[in-house]
Design an enzyme around this catalytic site. Structure first.
Site, PDB file in Angstrom:
ATOM      1  N   LYS A  23      -7.359   2.159  -2.643  1.00 49.33           N
ATOM      2  CA  LYS A  23      -6.974   1.716  -1.304  1.00 49.33           C
ATOM      3  C   LYS A  23      -6.957   2.895  -0.336  1.00 49.33           C
ATOM      4  O   LYS A  23      -7.452   2.793   0.794  1.00 49.33           O
ATOM      5  CB  LYS A  23      -5.596   1.033  -1.343  1.00 49.33           C
ATOM      6  CG  LYS A  23      -5.024   0.612   0.006  1.00 49.33           C
ATOM      7  CD  LYS A  23      -5.762  -0.566   0.632  1.00 49.33           C
ATOM      8  CE  LYS A  23      -5.404  -0.785   2.103  1.00 49.33           C
ATOM      9  NZ  LYS A  23      -4.098  -1.386   2.335  1.00 49.33           N
ATOM     10  N   LYS A  53      -0.409   4.787   9.561  1.00 50.94           N
ATOM     11  CA  LYS A  53       0.469   4.821   8.386  1.00 50.94           C
ATOM     12  C   LYS A  53      -0.360   5.097   7.118  1.00 50.94           C
ATOM     13  O   LYS A  53       0.027   5.910   6.278  1.00 50.94           O
ATOM     14  CB  LYS A  53       1.206   3.477   8.264  1.00 50.94           C
ATOM     15  CG  LYS A  53       2.221   3.409   7.134  1.00 50.94           C
ATOM     16  CD  LYS A  53       2.301   2.012   6.506  1.00 50.94           C
ATOM     17  CE  LYS A  53       2.421   2.124   4.994  1.00 50.94           C
ATOM     18  NZ  LYS A  53       1.941   0.987   4.237  1.00 50.94           N
ATOM     19  N   SER A  95       0.867  -1.182   0.000  1.00 49.24           N
ATOM     20  CA  SER A  95       0.000   0.000   0.000  1.00 49.24           C
ATOM     21  C   SER A  95       0.899   1.226   0.000  1.00 49.24           C
ATOM     22  O   SER A  95       1.491   1.557   1.028  1.00 49.24           O
ATOM     23  CB  SER A  95      -0.896   0.010   1.243  1.00 49.24           C
ATOM     24  OG  SER A  95      -1.879  -0.985   1.146  1.00 49.24           O
TER      25      SER A  95
END
Lengths: 301, 301
Positions: free
Chosen positions: B169, B237, B94
């Site tokens: 995402k 994150k 990601s």
């Protein structure tokens, strides 16, 4: 049952219609001209909220805000003056949970029950008798009035005791507003990053991002369909109630506060009467980018 | 197909296992000791990412962050050096959508295809091969690798061209974080107002407030089950990536920024390794009230 109904606005009028068509005797009070269709259906027009209460077993109120409920129930010639022992007040307005608990105690001193039964589903739900109703009450009082509530809605839950229905409604409006805002941030991001927001929305529908809001209002945002639905200015009022209540409870609702500011900006740019999914327009303005392409413009409606 | 796999951590290791059990030749590179079970299953251990690329038709990367992808692909002895014409890089990490687009252009100059295919579903999804995969790629390259992706997940969507998988995402993580926060605000409010949060949650499930998060994580918050799941520090994150990307794109994500601050506070109080639904604990601290009753306490885990 003899039912009283006060607050015959855009919501109350069709709701009262369902009650009288459901076979109940209806007593109404209206400051203006009483709605023609209710009178023709046999509703008895009374001269004051007190008289409505005197002639009814249960009185329904459907008015805009906490002070309006207080005035019509506890003001001069108000409902409380006419509400004898064992009668029930059903407040279907969306008002303060804390004030509701106080009002319920005041009625209890007169031997009367308070049921808070705020609704969601808007004027469409009111017309189609498909409102969701979140009630706070004793179980006994709830059972007595449930057949009447069932004439107006279909997802009817007893959440807890007096005030808890209003608390659930506030919680609902917090989640709906913040989920709308979340979907708006994500779709504006996706669009400005160059992806197709409709395909992003579809890819997200199966997973943990899925919600009724992503499904229904995500599509509205992409298709630029901001016909209400539920208006920005009404959701503003509900978030205001949430923030006021939080202040009273001594707690913090950080994203509710921030989202209220975005609704305020939405209204500043002429969006107050648009569907609340139009909160996306504020984020578009802040991004200088409109979903689907162009630079964001201030839209006057 | 000859598949390379680099990044054999908590996610990558079970994913690589599914690939080799699916009948593909597997080439791996690992800075530490290569995972025993993969070697036993027949994986070929290579001396560098370059060698993995030389010996594979497609190379999968599953590393923590944008700089890690850049190093393993474009660094010395990196994948790009070994990736001949017509080969495919599948980045399942990601990372930044904007960096991904740049990387894809750099690979295209060598006649290679880039597929970004970030996942959601966490380590449980990786183990059970139930990951959701959001891909960005040309349709032709996507079709070539789809059978391999199907060994690792089941909700596999081609969102658009290179970078759009990462964009989806990020959009997903924005919505999930902000919906978690919304549910947390609503349930702490309901509880502090004296209602039963479980009954409020249930009353809201039928309407516009309904979401997977209200269903699954709302229950977690009420039952005080903060076993991950997906950790606060990982969601931090991801929101960091969202905010960085938004800055690059020149746009504003106001509630994402505010929610990141709440995750920061959650980590400050020892919640970094709890499930992300533990964001509710930060709101409880701010409210001086814990769902279900007591005063909120700082929890060390």
């Amino acid at each position: 049952m003899k039912i009283g109904f006060i607050g015959l606005g855009i919501m109350g009028r069709p709701m009262a219609g369902h009650v009288i068509r459901g076979g109940h005797a209806l007593h109404i009070y209206s400051r203006g001209t009483p709605p023609q269709e209710l009178v023709e259906a046999g509703a008895v027009v009374c001269g004051s909220p007190r008289e409505v209460a005197e002639r009814s077993d249960a009185v329904i109120t459907m008015v805009p805000d906490t002070p309006d409920v207080e005035a019509v129930v506890f003001g001069p010639d108000g409902i409380a003056e006419g509400l004898g022992h064992g009668k029930i007040l059903i407040d279907m307005s969306s008002i303060s949970p804390m004030a509701t608990k106080k009002f319920a105690r005041m009625l209890a001193e007169r031997g009367c029950e308070w049921i808070d039964a705020p609704v969601s589903g808007g004027d469409v739900g009111a017309r189609n008798a498909t409102l969701s109703i979140m009630a706070g009450s004793t179980p006994a009082a709830f059972e007595r009035v449930k057949p009447v509530l069932e004439l107006m809605g279909r997802n009817i839950t007893l959440v807890g005791s007096a005030g808890d229905g209003q608390t659930a409604k506030v919680a609902n409006q917090i989640i709906v507003a913040l989920t709308l805002e979340a979907v708006a941030e994500a779709l504006v991001f996706a669009s400005k990053a160059g992806a197709d927001p409709m395909r992003v929305r579809r890819a997200l529908m199966g997973g943990f991002a899925s919600s009724r809001i992503l499904e229904v209002h995500g599509e509205r945002m992409i298709e630029r369909n901001f016909e209400p639905g539920f208006r920005v200015e009404l959701h503003q009022k509900d978030l205001n109630l949430a923030l006021q209540s939080a202040r009273e409870l001594q707690m913090s609702l950080p994203n509710t506060a921030a989202t209220q500011e975005l609704f305020n900006a939405s209204k500043a740019h002429g969006g107050g009467r648009l569907d609340h999914s139009a909160i996306v327009k504020t984020l578009e303005l802040m991004a200088g980018h409109e979903i689907g392409g162009g630079a964001a413009k201030v839209s006057q409606t």
